[in-house]
Design an enzyme around this catalytic site. Structure first.
Site, short mmCIF file in Angstrom:
data_model
loop_
_atom_site.label_atom_id
_atom_site.label_comp_id
_atom_site.label_asym_id
_atom_site.label_seq_id
_atom_site.Cartn_x
_atom_site.Cartn_y
_atom_site.Cartn_z
N ASP A 259 0.85 -1.21 0.00
CA ASP A 259 0.00 0.00 0.00
C ASP A 259 0.88 1.25 0.00
OD1 ASP A 259 -2.63 1.26 2.18
OD2 ASP A 259 -2.63 1.00 0.02
N THR B 40 -0.85 -11.13 3.35
CA THR B 40 0.23 -12.04 3.78
C THR B 40 1.41 -11.31 4.39
OG1 THR B 40 1.32 -11.99 1.62
CG2 THR B 40 -0.39 -13.68 1.96
N1 APR Z 1 4.99 -5.07 -4.97
C1 APR Z 1 4.35 -6.25 -4.79
N2 APR Z 1 4.13 -6.81 -3.58
C2 APR Z 1 4.59 -6.11 -2.50
C3 APR Z 1 5.26 -4.87 -2.62
C4 APR Z 1 5.46 -4.35 -3.91
N3 APR Z 1 6.07 -3.18 -4.12
N4 APR Z 1 5.58 -4.45 -1.34
C5 APR Z 1 5.15 -5.40 -0.50
N5 APR Z 1 4.55 -6.41 -1.18
C6 APR Z 1 3.98 -7.65 -0.69
C7 APR Z 1 4.42 -8.13 0.65
O1 APR Z 1 5.72 -8.73 0.58
C8 APR Z 1 3.34 -9.15 0.94
O2 APR Z 1 3.64 -10.37 0.28
O3 APR Z 1 2.59 -7.47 -0.54
C9 APR Z 1 2.10 -8.53 0.29
C10 APR Z 1 1.09 -7.95 1.26
O4 APR Z 1 1.77 -7.40 2.38
P1 APR Z 1 1.36 -5.97 3.00
O5 APR Z 1 1.69 -4.91 2.03
O6 APR Z 1 1.96 -5.92 4.37
O7 APR Z 1 -0.25 -6.03 3.10
P2 APR Z 1 -1.19 -6.75 4.17
O8 APR Z 1 -0.54 -7.93 4.80
O9 APR Z 1 -2.49 -6.93 3.44
O10 APR Z 1 -1.35 -5.64 5.31
C11 APR Z 1 -2.13 -4.49 5.01
O11 APR Z 1 -0.45 -3.00 5.76
O12 APR Z 1 0.51 -1.45 4.41
C12 APR Z 1 -0.45 -1.63 5.37
O13 APR Z 1 -2.10 0.02 4.83
C13 APR Z 1 -1.83 -1.37 4.82
O14 APR Z 1 -2.77 -1.48 7.00
C14 APR Z 1 -2.64 -2.17 5.79
C15 APR Z 1 -1.78 -3.41 6.00
#
Ligand code: APR
Length: 167
Positions: free
Chosen positions: A34, A119
């Site tokens: 995000d 994840t």
């Molecule tokens: N491109 C693709 N995948 C990514 C990227 C990227 N640039 N950055 C991170 N990821 C991957 C992570 O490695 C993980 O496998 O996205 C997946 C989801 O991880 P998170 O981003 O932590 O999302 P989530 O587990 O759904 O948690 C959501 O985190 O960022 C905050 O605002 C968001 O509060 C919400 C929570």
């Protein structure tokens, strides 16, 4: 019938019609994917998101992609926080994929990229999430090109193994 691909990379580099972000209910951005998407799309993404917030877990809303152009839309979906698997987490995660696909179809999207929703910070076990993700996107073949973008090798291998498995 469209194509489903698993790729390893940074979702902000995807050249698709819509990029899905793993948001929180405020739609103001955060860490992880995000954060990366909000940084790439610019501050207008949070402004647009805040007008549609709060977004319930399992639901999806769309905004323009702003500075991520030529990407047209960012689809914001809120995954389940993992609490051990007995709180409906599987259903909420499945709904994230299905809601995003349904919304993308309404918008006339022809290609879409998903991260591995929930994840990371939300702690959903990656292997279980991979199985649910592939099952969900196979169940709703409404978008020509679906790309599941892993950010690490393990996630990529788990998604690829599920995709290679029986439908
Ligand atoms: N491109 C693709 N995948 C990514 C990227 C990227 N640039 N950055 C991170 N990821 C991957 C992570 O490695 C993980 O496998 O996205 C997946 C989801 O991880 P998170 O981003 O932590 O999302 P989530 O587990 O759904 O948690 C959501 O985190 O960022 C905050 O605002 C968001 O509060 C919400 C929570």
């Amino acid at each position: 019938m469209g194509t489903i691909e698993v790729v390893l990379g940074d979702i902000t580099a995807e050249r698709v019609d819509a990029i899905v972000t793993a948001a929180n209910e405020s739609l103001l951005g955060g860490g992880g994917v995000d954060g990366a998407i909000h940084r790439a799309a610019g501050p207008r993404l949070a402004e647009a998101g805040s007008k549609l917030a709060p977004c319930e877990p399992g639901k999806a809303v769309a905004t323009p992609a702003f500075d991520l152009a030529p990407v047209k839309y960012v689809i914001h979906t809120v995954g389940p926080v993992w609490e051990g698997g007995e709180q409906g987490e599987d259903e909420i995660l499945t709904s994230c994929y299905l809601s995003s696909l349904e919304l993308a179809e309404e918008l006339g999207v022809e290609s879409i990229a998903f991260p591995a929703i929930a994840t990371g910070i939300y702690g959903f076990p990656t292997a279980r999430a991979a199985r649910l993700a592939i099952r969900a996107v196979r169940s709703l073949p409404v978008i020509d090109r679906i790309r599941l973008v892993a950010f690490d090798e393990e996630t990529c291998q788990l998604l690829a193994a599920e995709l290679a498995g029986p439908a």
